[in-house]
Scaffold this active site. Structure first.
Site, mmCIF file in Angstrom:
data_model
loop_
_atom_site.group_PDB
_atom_site.id
_atom_site.type_symbol
_atom_site.label_atom_id
_atom_site.label_comp_id
_atom_site.label_asym_id
_atom_site.label_seq_id
_atom_site.Cartn_x
_atom_site.Cartn_y
_atom_site.Cartn_z
ATOM 1 N N LEU A 1 -28.641 -92.152 -83.427
ATOM 2 C CA LEU A 1 -27.873 -93.388 -83.566
ATOM 3 C C LEU A 1 -26.455 -93.143 -84.065
ATOM 4 C CD1 LEU A 1 -27.979 -96.585 -83.841
ATOM 5 C CD2 LEU A 1 -28.418 -96.136 -86.244
ATOM 6 N N GLN B 1 -35.651 -104.058 -78.977
ATOM 7 C CA GLN B 1 -34.194 -103.982 -79.128
ATOM 8 C C GLN B 1 -33.619 -102.630 -78.695
ATOM 9 O OE1 GLN B 1 -32.035 -104.052 -83.194
ATOM 10 N NE2 GLN B 1 -31.334 -105.869 -82.119
ATOM 11 N N GLU C 1 -23.756 -99.042 -86.007
ATOM 12 C CA GLU C 1 -22.909 -100.184 -85.689
ATOM 13 C C GLU C 1 -21.710 -100.254 -86.638
ATOM 14 O OE1 GLU C 1 -25.152 -103.451 -84.268
ATOM 15 O OE2 GLU C 1 -24.180 -104.778 -85.691
ATOM 16 N N ARG D 1 -32.945 -108.922 -83.220
ATOM 17 C CA ARG D 1 -32.632 -108.750 -84.642
ATOM 18 C C ARG D 1 -31.141 -108.484 -84.832
ATOM 19 N NH1 ARG D 1 -32.211 -104.000 -88.385
ATOM 20 N NH2 ARG D 1 -32.126 -102.747 -86.502
ATOM 21 N N PHE E 1 -20.841 -106.890 -89.707
ATOM 22 C CA PHE E 1 -21.884 -106.295 -88.875
ATOM 23 C C PHE E 1 -22.132 -107.199 -87.684
ATOM 24 C CE2 PHE E 1 -25.368 -103.107 -88.927
ATOM 25 C CZ PHE E 1 -24.683 -102.089 -89.540
ATOM 26 N N ARG F 1 -26.472 -107.090 -80.140
ATOM 27 C CA ARG F 1 -26.888 -105.826 -79.511
ATOM 28 C C ARG F 1 -27.465 -106.023 -78.119
ATOM 29 N NH1 ARG F 1 -29.627 -102.932 -84.820
ATOM 30 N NH2 ARG F 1 -27.626 -102.556 -85.799
ATOM 31 N N HIS G 1 -34.271 -99.069 -80.178
ATOM 32 C CA HIS G 1 -33.956 -98.950 -81.592
ATOM 33 C C HIS G 1 -34.965 -99.642 -82.500
ATOM 34 C CE1 HIS G 1 -31.462 -98.354 -85.046
ATOM 35 N NE2 HIS G 1 -31.171 -99.628 -85.209
ATOM 36 N N HIS H 1 -30.233 -100.422 -78.899
ATOM 37 C CA HIS H 1 -28.985 -100.327 -79.648
ATOM 38 C C HIS H 1 -27.947 -99.779 -78.680
ATOM 39 C CE1 HIS H 1 -26.032 -99.187 -82.615
ATOM 40 N NE2 HIS H 1 -26.770 -99.695 -83.589
HETATM 41 C C1 LIG Z 1 -31.588 -94.412 -87.039
HETATM 42 C C2 LIG Z 1 -31.875 -95.773 -87.597
HETATM 43 C C3 LIG Z 1 -30.902 -96.445 -88.320
HETATM 44 C C4 LIG Z 1 -31.160 -97.717 -88.830
HETATM 45 N N1 LIG Z 1 -30.186 -98.356 -89.544
HETATM 46 C C5 LIG Z 1 -30.444 -99.552 -90.108
HETATM 47 C C6 LIG Z 1 -29.480 -100.203 -90.932
HETATM 48 O O1 LIG Z 1 -28.389 -99.695 -91.170
HETATM 49 N N2 LIG Z 1 -29.797 -101.411 -91.453
HETATM 50 C C7 LIG Z 1 -30.993 -102.011 -91.231
HETATM 51 O O2 LIG Z 1 -31.221 -103.104 -91.747
HETATM 52 N N3 LIG Z 1 -31.944 -101.409 -90.469
HETATM 53 C C8 LIG Z 1 -31.688 -100.196 -89.911
HETATM 54 N N4 LIG Z 1 -32.661 -99.591 -89.143
HETATM 55 C C9 LIG Z 1 -33.990 -100.186 -89.064
HETATM 56 C C10 LIG Z 1 -34.770 -99.905 -90.355
HETATM 57 O O3 LIG Z 1 -34.341 -98.707 -90.916
HETATM 58 C C11 LIG Z 1 -36.269 -99.815 -90.109
HETATM 59 O O4 LIG Z 1 -36.719 -100.940 -89.403
HETATM 60 C C12 LIG Z 1 -37.016 -99.747 -91.440
HETATM 61 O O5 LIG Z 1 -36.494 -98.723 -92.247
HETATM 62 C C13 LIG Z 1 -38.488 -99.547 -91.244
HETATM 63 O O6 LIG Z 1 -39.070 -99.363 -92.511
HETATM 64 P P1 LIG Z 1 -40.653 -99.398 -92.716
HETATM 65 O O7 LIG Z 1 -40.900 -99.190 -94.148
HETATM 66 O O8 LIG Z 1 -41.183 -100.596 -92.055
HETATM 67 O O9 LIG Z 1 -41.154 -98.138 -91.864
HETATM 68 P P2 LIG Z 1 -40.801 -96.581 -91.938
HETATM 69 O O10 LIG Z 1 -39.680 -96.270 -92.845
HETATM 70 O O11 LIG Z 1 -40.696 -96.148 -90.518
HETATM 71 O O12 LIG Z 1 -42.089 -95.955 -92.598
HETATM 72 C C14 LIG Z 1 -43.335 -95.921 -91.934
HETATM 73 C C15 LIG Z 1 -44.337 -95.207 -92.816
HETATM 74 O O13 LIG Z 1 -45.619 -95.346 -92.238
HETATM 75 C C16 LIG Z 1 -46.300 -94.115 -92.291
HETATM 76 N N5 LIG Z 1 -47.294 -94.110 -91.202
HETATM 77 C C17 LIG Z 1 -47.127 -94.510 -89.922
HETATM 78 N N6 LIG Z 1 -48.272 -94.377 -89.234
HETATM 79 C C18 LIG Z 1 -49.192 -93.902 -90.099
HETATM 80 C C19 LIG Z 1 -50.567 -93.548 -89.995
HETATM 81 N N7 LIG Z 1 -51.245 -93.665 -88.843
HETATM 82 N N8 LIG Z 1 -51.201 -93.079 -91.102
HETATM 83 C C20 LIG Z 1 -50.529 -92.932 -92.276
HETATM 84 N N9 LIG Z 1 -49.234 -93.251 -92.418
HETATM 85 C C21 LIG Z 1 -48.581 -93.733 -91.354
HETATM 86 C C22 LIG Z 1 -45.213 -93.077 -92.170
HETATM 87 O O14 LIG Z 1 -45.628 -91.851 -92.728
HETATM 88 C C23 LIG Z 1 -44.088 -93.722 -92.976
HETATM 89 O O15 LIG Z 1 -44.219 -93.404 -94.338
HETATM 90 C C24 LIG Z 1 -32.409 -98.330 -88.613
HETATM 91 C C25 LIG Z 1 -33.387 -97.652 -87.891
HETATM 92 C C26 LIG Z 1 -33.110 -96.401 -87.372
HETATM 93 C C27 LIG Z 1 -34.169 -95.742 -86.542
#
Ligand SMILES: Cc1cc2nc3c(=O)[nH]c(=O)nc-3n(C[C@H](O)[C@H](O)[C@H](O)COP(=O)(O)OP(=O)(O)OC[C@H]3O[C@@H](n4cnc5c(N)ncnc54)[C@H](O)[C@@H]3O)c2cc1C
Length: 583
Positions: free
Chosen positions: A242, A230, A245, A388, A116, A285, A353, A232
């Site tokens: 997306l 960041q 990568e 990152r 990666f 990136r 991203h 991407h």
């Molecule tokens: C397309 C894509 C591909 C990616 N691929 C990778 C990868 O291969 N490897 C890697 O390491 N990282 C990857 N990332 C980054 C990584 O996926 C994210 O940083 C990570 O999943 C974020 O997880 P989280 O639990 O912090 O937030 P999220 O999964 O975004 O969850 C946020 C939660 O907060 C809740 N929420 C938000 N605001 C409120 C509110 N006001 N009231 C109530 N609930 C709320 C939402 O409902 C949701 O449940 C990728 C990101 C994207 C966008």
């Protein structure tokens, strides 16, 4: 009736679910609840494709993972946090395996890993190219084993309640009915994800609007390193979807309009002295996105209705590899671009991203506001520094989600008294919030500003003023435009007055958080007069360790004014040096 729990988690994505399981496992006497604006399986974690990094092979080491992370982050990472992270990441990924996560395997049965970007060794575990789906599914199903984990699905948190300097719960709207309720708690963990929607082109789902950053900031907790955004390098041009990568890790090439692999013309950091892996396409990136802008300036990109693009070429990999390793990439290209990467070039451009910055926490997920914790993309523990590395974010949300869960559980156990008695100061905040939502937004006549107009202008402002390259003048202009937009937001117009799933109200609340977060990004970027990682100032092109080997902490004071402080970066074993990437 007052809704009340010992620990309340805002967000049902990877970080939120992991934190909830940690609380439930830690102390069976505690009650715990997850509030989420979408059903947990719809959180953005579900869309992660490429994989999760953790040392597993004998030719790798924790120190090498730490060094890649720190050097990739251009020496802005908190090194104590990185050391904890690399050590606990393999434990977390194995635990996930025991909970049922179907990691892809080598033919001999070992966990498969792929290279990666920025990682010198192969250490990225994956579940085909649907890693996030499998990871989130595993966590969600595990959370269902604990009856004590209550859920408020499709509730939207609008405000943190603070009692005498300590967090006391939240105010939230139940989206189905429109009722506005206080949910009190002894500890609150923010796990609300990132804020890519502040920009016009992003891989981030529509729900990623920085709510948690806004909630913490308004309650007085500082945001850290917000200037580091960041891009991407490979998003689809119109939708921002997306192309992982992993496509380049499997051997894809980036080519310009002349079919030339242009990255060979750019400085992507010093190639690793131990030539372990891979090509220039796996440079960091930030550097790849910057190279794209320079190709645009040289007139070597292809013009499209959605701006300039370059191409990602996977054709030489062949159908068998693409179907085995990148099936989702093929599916996305067919569905959204009507092209087949087995035979055709994929149009791509850099798209926003990930947020390196977020709510300031220590290695236990605690913020400076007592009783408030944060984990996942909303938080900045500071393992990502100025940039990152791909595949570090999924293990981050597991490691620090679990840590924040345990720390919040232990904090909540130590708080005396039932969380159900709402003190007058808190009650006043709840009433104040009800008034804001009901009277100022839902029932107000005379608002004239459409939500979409302000939102579009904010996005254009951010792309122009605080994009891949910034300058003092572009940022100052962006700051002025944002304060005008804040002013215009005061007379925002809502036409939908219904209570049931009022998505217009939701859009207004999200926009208001985004405006606050956008301002914090621009102001921190304006003050950081150097170039480091994802923050590239054309007027200050060099890294300046003398002045800026420091994290930025932006506070919003009670009178609404902003204050930025610069505590020094925590360095344990790796003094600042040149950036190196695997080649
Ligand atoms: C397309 C894509 C591909 C990616 N691929 C990778 C990868 O291969 N490897 C890697 O390491 N990282 C990857 N990332 C980054 C990584 O996926 C994210 O940083 C990570 O999943 C974020 O997880 P989280 O639990 O912090 O937030 P999220 O999964 O975004 O969850 C946020 C939660 O907060 C809740 N929420 C938000 N605001 C409120 C509110 N006001 N009231 C109530 N609930 C709320 C939402 O409902 C949701 O449940 C990728 C990101 C994207 C966008």
């Amino acid at each position: 009736m007052t809704l009340s729990h010992d620990v309340l988690i805002v967000g049902g994505g990877g970080a939120g679910l992991r934190a909830a399981i940690a609380v439930a496992e830690d102390d069976p006497r505690l009650t715990v609840a997850i509030v989420s604006k979408v059903y947990p399986m719809r959180s953005h974690t579900v869309s992660a494709e490429g994989g999760a990094a953790a040392v597993i092979r004998p030719d790798d080491s924790l120190d090498e993972h730490a060094y890649d992370t720190i050097s990739g982050g251009d020496w802005l990472c908190a090194q104590d946090a990185v050391e904890v992270f690399v050590k606990e990441a393999p434990e977390e990924l194995l635990r996930l395996e025991h909970w049922g996560c179907p990691w892809s395997r080598e033919p001999d049965g070992r966990v498969a890993v792929r290279p990666f970007g920025g990682m010198k060794r192969m250490r990225t575990w994956f579940a085909a190219d649907k890693t996030g789906f499998h990871l989130l599914h595993t966590l969600f199903q595990t959370s269902l084993r604990y009856e004590r984990i209550a859920r408020y699905d499709e509730w939207y948190v609008t405000r943190l309640l603070v009692d005498d300097g300590r967090v006391a719960g939240v105010v939230a709207v139940e989206l189905m009915s429109g009722r506005i309720e206080a949910i009190t708690a002894k500890a609150v963990i923010l796990c609300t994800g990132g804020c890519g929607q502040i920009y016009p082109f992003t891989t981030n789902a529509a729900i990623k609007t920085g709510d948690g950053m806004g909630l913490a900031y308004r309650a007085g907790a500082p945001l850290k390193d917000m200037e580091f955004v960041q891009y991407h390098p490979t998003g689809l041009p119109f939708t921002g979807i997306l192309i992982t990568e992993a496509a380049r890790a499997e051997g894809g090439w980036l080519i310009n309009k002349d079919g030339y692999r242009y990255l060979q013309d750019y400085d992507l950091g010093t190639p690793s002295p131990t030539p372990v892996l891979r090509s220039m396409e796996l440079g960091p990136r930030d550097r790849l996105s910057q190279a794209f802008v320079q190709e645009v300036e040289k007139g070597r990109t292809v013009d499209t209705p959605y701006g300039p693009i370059v191409h990602l070429d996977l054709r030489h990999l062949g159908e068998t590899v693409i179907d085995a390793r990148l099936p989702f990439v093929r599916e996305l290209c067919r569905s959204y671009e009507n092209i087949d990467p087995v035979r055709e070039l994929i149009p791509v451009r850099p798209v926003v991203h990930y947020m390196m910055g977020g709510v300031h926490t220590d290695i236990y997920g605690s913020t400076p506001l007592e009783g408030l914790f944060a984990a996942g993309e909303v938080a900045c523990v500071s393992i990502n520094g100025a940039n990152r590395l791909g595949s570090n974010s999924l293990p981050e949300l597991l490691v620090f989600g679990a840590r924040a869960g345990r720390a919040a559980a232990s904090f909540a156990s130590g708080v005396q008294g039932a969380g159900t008695s709402v003190r007058p100061a808190v009650r006043a905040q709840v009433e104040d919030e009800r008034r804001r939502l009901e009277r100022d937004l839902l029932q107000r006549d005379g608002g004239k500003e459409p939500i979409s107009a302000i939102r579009e202008e904010m996005r254009a402002t951010m792309e122009e003023g605080a994009g891949i390259y910034r300058s003092g003048s572009s940022l100052a202009k962006a700051a002025d435009r944002l304060s005008v937009l804040q002013e215009r937001f005061r007379s925002v117009r809502l036409e939908d007055r219904s209570r049931t799933f009022n998505t217009e109200l939701l859009a207004a609340l999200e926009l208001s958080f985004m405006l606050d977060v956008a301002e914090s990004i621009v102001h921190c970027a304006l003050r950081r007069e150097e170039s480091r990682g994802a923050h590239q100032r054309v007027d200050f092109p060099a890294r300046d360790d003398h002045r800026f080997l420091a994290n930025s902490l932006v506070y919003r004071d009670a009178d609404g004014s902003r204050r930025v402080e610069y505590p020094p970066v925590t360095i344990t074993r790796w003094p600042p040096g040149e950036r190196v990437y695997g080649r």
